[in-house]
Design a protein around this motif. Structure first.
Motif, PDB file in Angstrom:
ATOM      1  N   GLN A   8       0.838  -1.202   0.000  1.00  0.00           N
ATOM      2  CA  GLN A   8       0.000   0.000   0.000  1.00  0.00           C
ATOM      3  C   GLN A   8       0.875   1.255   0.000  1.00  0.00           C
ATOM      4  O   GLN A   8       0.587   2.223  -0.713  1.00  0.00           O
ATOM      5  CB  GLN A   8      -0.907  -0.007   1.229  1.00  0.00           C
ATOM      6  CG  GLN A   8      -1.878   1.171   1.305  1.00  0.00           C
ATOM      7  CD  GLN A   8      -2.895   1.153   0.180  1.00  0.00           C
ATOM      8  OE1 GLN A   8      -3.501   0.132  -0.095  1.00  0.00           O
ATOM      9  NE2 GLN A   8      -3.071   2.291  -0.480  1.00  0.00           N
ATOM     10  N   ARG A   9       1.939   1.238   0.793  1.00  0.00           N
ATOM     11  CA  ARG A   9       2.850   2.391   0.825  1.00  0.00           C
ATOM     12  C   ARG A   9       3.505   2.598  -0.536  1.00  0.00           C
ATOM     13  O   ARG A   9       3.601   3.733  -1.028  1.00  0.00           O
ATOM     14  CB  ARG A   9       3.920   2.170   1.898  1.00  0.00           C
ATOM     15  CG  ARG A   9       4.861   3.347   2.109  1.00  0.00           C
ATOM     16  CD  ARG A   9       6.047   2.971   2.967  1.00  0.00           C
ATOM     17  NE  ARG A   9       6.939   2.046   2.273  1.00  0.00           N
ATOM     18  CZ  ARG A   9       7.880   2.449   1.399  1.00  0.00           C
ATOM     19  NH1 ARG A   9       8.029   3.730   1.111  1.00  0.00           N
ATOM     20  NH2 ARG A   9       8.667   1.562   0.826  1.00  0.00           N
ATOM     21  N   ARG A  10       3.932   1.515  -1.168  1.00  0.00           N
ATOM     22  CA  ARG A  10       4.566   1.628  -2.474  1.00  0.00           C
ATOM     23  C   ARG A  10       3.569   2.116  -3.529  1.00  0.00           C
ATOM     24  O   ARG A  10       3.940   2.871  -4.432  1.00  0.00           O
ATOM     25  CB  ARG A  10       5.156   0.274  -2.882  1.00  0.00           C
ATOM     26  CG  ARG A  10       6.289  -0.178  -1.970  1.00  0.00           C
ATOM     27  CD  ARG A  10       6.947  -1.445  -2.474  1.00  0.00           C
ATOM     28  NE  ARG A  10       8.005  -1.884  -1.559  1.00  0.00           N
ATOM     29  CZ  ARG A  10       8.865  -2.864  -1.823  1.00  0.00           C
ATOM     30  NH1 ARG A  10       8.772  -3.526  -2.974  1.00  0.00           N
ATOM     31  NH2 ARG A  10       9.797  -3.193  -0.948  1.00  0.00           N
ATOM     32  N   GLN A  11       2.313   1.685  -3.428  1.00  0.00           N
ATOM     33  CA  GLN A  11       1.298   2.143  -4.366  1.00  0.00           C
ATOM     34  C   GLN A  11       1.086   3.648  -4.234  1.00  0.00           C
ATOM     35  O   GLN A  11       0.974   4.364  -5.243  1.00  0.00           O
ATOM     36  CB  GLN A  11      -0.023   1.404  -4.114  1.00  0.00           C
ATOM     37  CG  GLN A  11      -1.162   1.865  -5.007  1.00  0.00           C
ATOM     38  CD  GLN A  11      -2.452   1.119  -4.732  1.00  0.00           C
ATOM     39  OE1 GLN A  11      -2.686   0.037  -5.250  1.00  0.00           O
ATOM     40  NE2 GLN A  11      -3.299   1.707  -3.888  1.00  0.00           N
ATOM     41  N   ASP A  12       1.046   4.149  -3.004  1.00  0.00           N
ATOM     42  CA  ASP A  12       0.881   5.589  -2.788  1.00  0.00           C
ATOM     43  C   ASP A  12       2.050   6.371  -3.381  1.00  0.00           C
ATOM     44  O   ASP A  12       1.866   7.459  -3.954  1.00  0.00           O
ATOM     45  CB  ASP A  12       0.750   5.881  -1.292  1.00  0.00           C
ATOM     46  CG  ASP A  12      -0.537   5.322  -0.704  1.00  0.00           C
ATOM     47  OD1 ASP A  12      -1.482   5.064  -1.487  1.00  0.00           O
ATOM     48  OD2 ASP A  12      -0.593   5.126   0.522  1.00  0.00           O
ATOM     49  N   GLU A  13       3.260   5.820  -3.238  1.00  0.00           N
ATOM     50  CA  GLU A  13       4.431   6.485  -3.810  1.00  0.00           C
ATOM     51  C   GLU A  13       4.361   6.508  -5.341  1.00  0.00           C
ATOM     52  O   GLU A  13       4.742   7.492  -5.978  1.00  0.00           O
ATOM     53  CB  GLU A  13       5.717   5.777  -3.357  1.00  0.00           C
ATOM     54  CG  GLU A  13       6.021   5.927  -1.879  1.00  0.00           C
ATOM     55  CD  GLU A  13       6.287   7.370  -1.486  1.00  0.00           C
ATOM     56  OE1 GLU A  13       6.923   8.094  -2.275  1.00  0.00           O
ATOM     57  OE2 GLU A  13       5.828   7.772  -0.400  1.00  0.00           O
TER      58      GLU A  13
ATOM     59  N   PHE B  88       1.556   6.547  -7.089  1.00  0.00           N
ATOM     60  CA  PHE B  88       0.532   7.527  -7.424  1.00  0.00           C
ATOM     61  C   PHE B  88       1.143   8.936  -7.450  1.00  0.00           C
ATOM     62  O   PHE B  88       0.865   9.736  -8.353  1.00  0.00           O
ATOM     63  CB  PHE B  88      -0.627   7.480  -6.434  1.00  0.00           C
ATOM     64  CG  PHE B  88      -1.517   6.273  -6.591  1.00  0.00           C
ATOM     65  CD1 PHE B  88      -1.419   5.464  -7.703  1.00  0.00           C
ATOM     66  CD2 PHE B  88      -2.458   5.946  -5.623  1.00  0.00           C
ATOM     67  CE1 PHE B  88      -2.232   4.341  -7.868  1.00  0.00           C
ATOM     68  CE2 PHE B  88      -3.286   4.837  -5.775  1.00  0.00           C
ATOM     69  CZ  PHE B  88      -3.163   4.041  -6.899  1.00  0.00           C
ATOM     70  N   LYS B  89       1.959   9.246  -6.454  1.00  0.00           N
ATOM     71  CA  LYS B  89       2.606  10.561  -6.405  1.00  0.00           C
ATOM     72  C   LYS B  89       3.535  10.753  -7.602  1.00  0.00           C
ATOM     73  O   LYS B  89       3.591  11.846  -8.189  1.00  0.00           O
ATOM     74  CB  LYS B  89       3.401  10.699  -5.103  1.00  0.00           C
ATOM     75  CG  LYS B  89       2.552  10.723  -3.843  1.00  0.00           C
ATOM     76  CD  LYS B  89       3.437  10.800  -2.610  1.00  0.00           C
ATOM     77  CE  LYS B  89       2.600  10.740  -1.328  1.00  0.00           C
ATOM     78  NZ  LYS B  89       3.472  10.753  -0.119  1.00  0.00           N
TER      79      LYS B  89
ATOM     80  N   LYS C 229      -6.550   8.857  -9.680  1.00  0.00           N
ATOM     81  CA  LYS C 229      -6.508   7.777  -8.690  1.00  0.00           C
ATOM     82  C   LYS C 229      -7.868   7.107  -8.520  1.00  0.00           C
ATOM     83  O   LYS C 229      -7.965   5.868  -8.489  1.00  0.00           O
ATOM     84  CB  LYS C 229      -6.014   8.323  -7.349  1.00  0.00           C
ATOM     85  CG  LYS C 229      -5.970   7.292  -6.242  1.00  0.00           C
ATOM     86  CD  LYS C 229      -5.503   7.920  -4.938  1.00  0.00           C
ATOM     87  CE  LYS C 229      -5.534   6.910  -3.807  1.00  0.00           C
ATOM     88  NZ  LYS C 229      -5.108   7.510  -2.513  1.00  0.00           N
TER      89      LYS C 229
ATOM     90  N   GLU D  88      -8.723   3.113  -9.376  1.00  0.00           N
ATOM     91  CA  GLU D  88      -9.182   2.152  -8.364  1.00  0.00           C
ATOM     92  C   GLU D  88     -10.524   1.543  -8.756  1.00  0.00           C
ATOM     93  O   GLU D  88     -10.763   0.347  -8.526  1.00  0.00           O
ATOM     94  CB  GLU D  88      -9.262   2.833  -7.003  1.00  0.00           C
ATOM     95  CG  GLU D  88      -7.892   3.175  -6.424  1.00  0.00           C
ATOM     96  CD  GLU D  88      -7.992   3.886  -5.093  1.00  0.00           C
ATOM     97  OE1 GLU D  88      -9.081   4.435  -4.781  1.00  0.00           O
ATOM     98  OE2 GLU D  88      -6.973   3.918  -4.360  1.00  0.00           O
TER      99      GLU D  88
END
Length: 332
Positions: free
Chosen positions: A151-156, A158-159, A190, A194
């Protein structure tokens, strides 16, 4: 990652926890197997997504079982363990796996294979129910950590996509155009992404598989990295610090014995001194001191010489002062 952790990783020896889960299909049923071997023993964990079983087989037990299952085979334990490892890791087609017994408390997995010379080799893993702590540390907690890390890597990501869109927009405003129309993309959204993932056929297949593809090559790599980082964080810091202290003391002793103080800053020493330290002159046998040149006599002589020099300087200063006074009287 710090240099200290890199050094620790080079010397760290993985255990069962650090080894990743391998998917294994047996009689159309999906299992996950974790295997770790030492020079003369092995550990194995088997999970069917409901129960988890464990076995630890030491050298004595291994030899006894091997003699019973393969009476005509005589080979080093290490070689036979390598054979088990290769078959579980690579899952060769010529090897046959079969579940002989399966209950909530007991699991027996048999393996029929062939050694290098074509000699048949049979083995049975006799597993018992794994403890709750073992299930938690090898499966539950690592999987939860994998989910949060992904999840953290996905957020990165997205940024990063948003930054790329801003960069592309800047190029377009400057007059740049895509050379081929099919390469052009719409700005990343985003919410739209999703929604598309949640309604796709791939999402449905993943749900139906019940996590079968969780330990593909990328999943296995992430699992290993998580377990390695966890081992680093839970290492015995006190023992590590004591080892460093001992190394520091031994280094200090070596420096002191070589004639150089450990607190000396060699960058402030003259080059001639450093050159002399690197290329010491040949040792000469100590000459015998005569009574006149003994350390005590030399010290007394040096003291007398200094006192005589101070007296002479005082007398010269006194004479110089008297001359100045006479000169002043003469002027007046």
């Amino acid at each position: 990652m710090s240099n200290k952790e890199l050094s620790w990783r080079r010397h760290w020896k993985p255990d069962l926890m650090a080894n990743t889960w391998q998917p294994l299909t047996i009689q159309r049923n999906q299992y996950f197997i974790k295997f770790h071997m030492n020079d003369d023993s092995y550990e194995i964990l088997v999970n069917d997504r409901v129960h988890t079983w464990y076995e630890m087989c030491d050298c004595k037990m291994f030899k006894k079982r091997c003699k019973k299952l393969n009476p005509s085979i005589e080979a080093p334990v290490s070689r036979l363990l390598d054979h088990l490892w290769n078959n579980l890791q690579k899952q060769k087609k010529e090897s046959e796996f079969r579940v002989e017994e399966k209950t909530s408390s007991e699991f027996v997995l048999s393996m029929n294979s062939s050694l290098a010379a074509g000699v048949p080799f049979t083995w049975k893993f006799n597993c018992q129910t794994a403890s709750q702590d073992m299930i938690s540390s090898n499966l539950t907690v690592p999987l939860l950590t994998m989910v949060s890390e992904l999840q953290r890597r996905q957020d990165e990501l997205f940024k990063l996509l948003q930054k790329k869109d801003t960069e592309i927009e800047d190029y377009k405003l400057s007059g740049a155009k895509v050379s081929r129309k099919h390469l052009e993309t719409v700005p990343f959204d985003k919410t739209v992404f999703e929604n598309e993932m949640n309604t796709s056929q791939s999402f449905e297949r993943e749900v139906k598989s019940s996590g079968t593809s969780a330990f593909t090559s990328s999943g296995q790599d992430l699992y290993q990295q998580i377990m390695m980082k966890n081992a680093w964080l839970e290492r015995d810091v006190e023992d590590e610090e004591s080892d460093e202290d001992e190394e520091g003391v031994s280094s200090s002793d070596r420096l002191t014995s070589s004639g150089t103080s450990p607190s000396v800053d060699t960058s402030r020493l003259p080059p001639s001194y450093l050159k002399a330290q690197r290329s010491p002159s040949p040792k000469k046998s100590p000459a015998k001191l005569s009574p006149e040149k003994s350390p005590a006599n030399v010290k007394d002589t040096e003291l007398m010489r200094r006192e005589a020099l101070e007296r002479r300087l005082a007398m010269e200063e006194s004479k110089l002062a008297s001359k100045k006074k006479k000169t002043k009287k003469g002027l007046f």
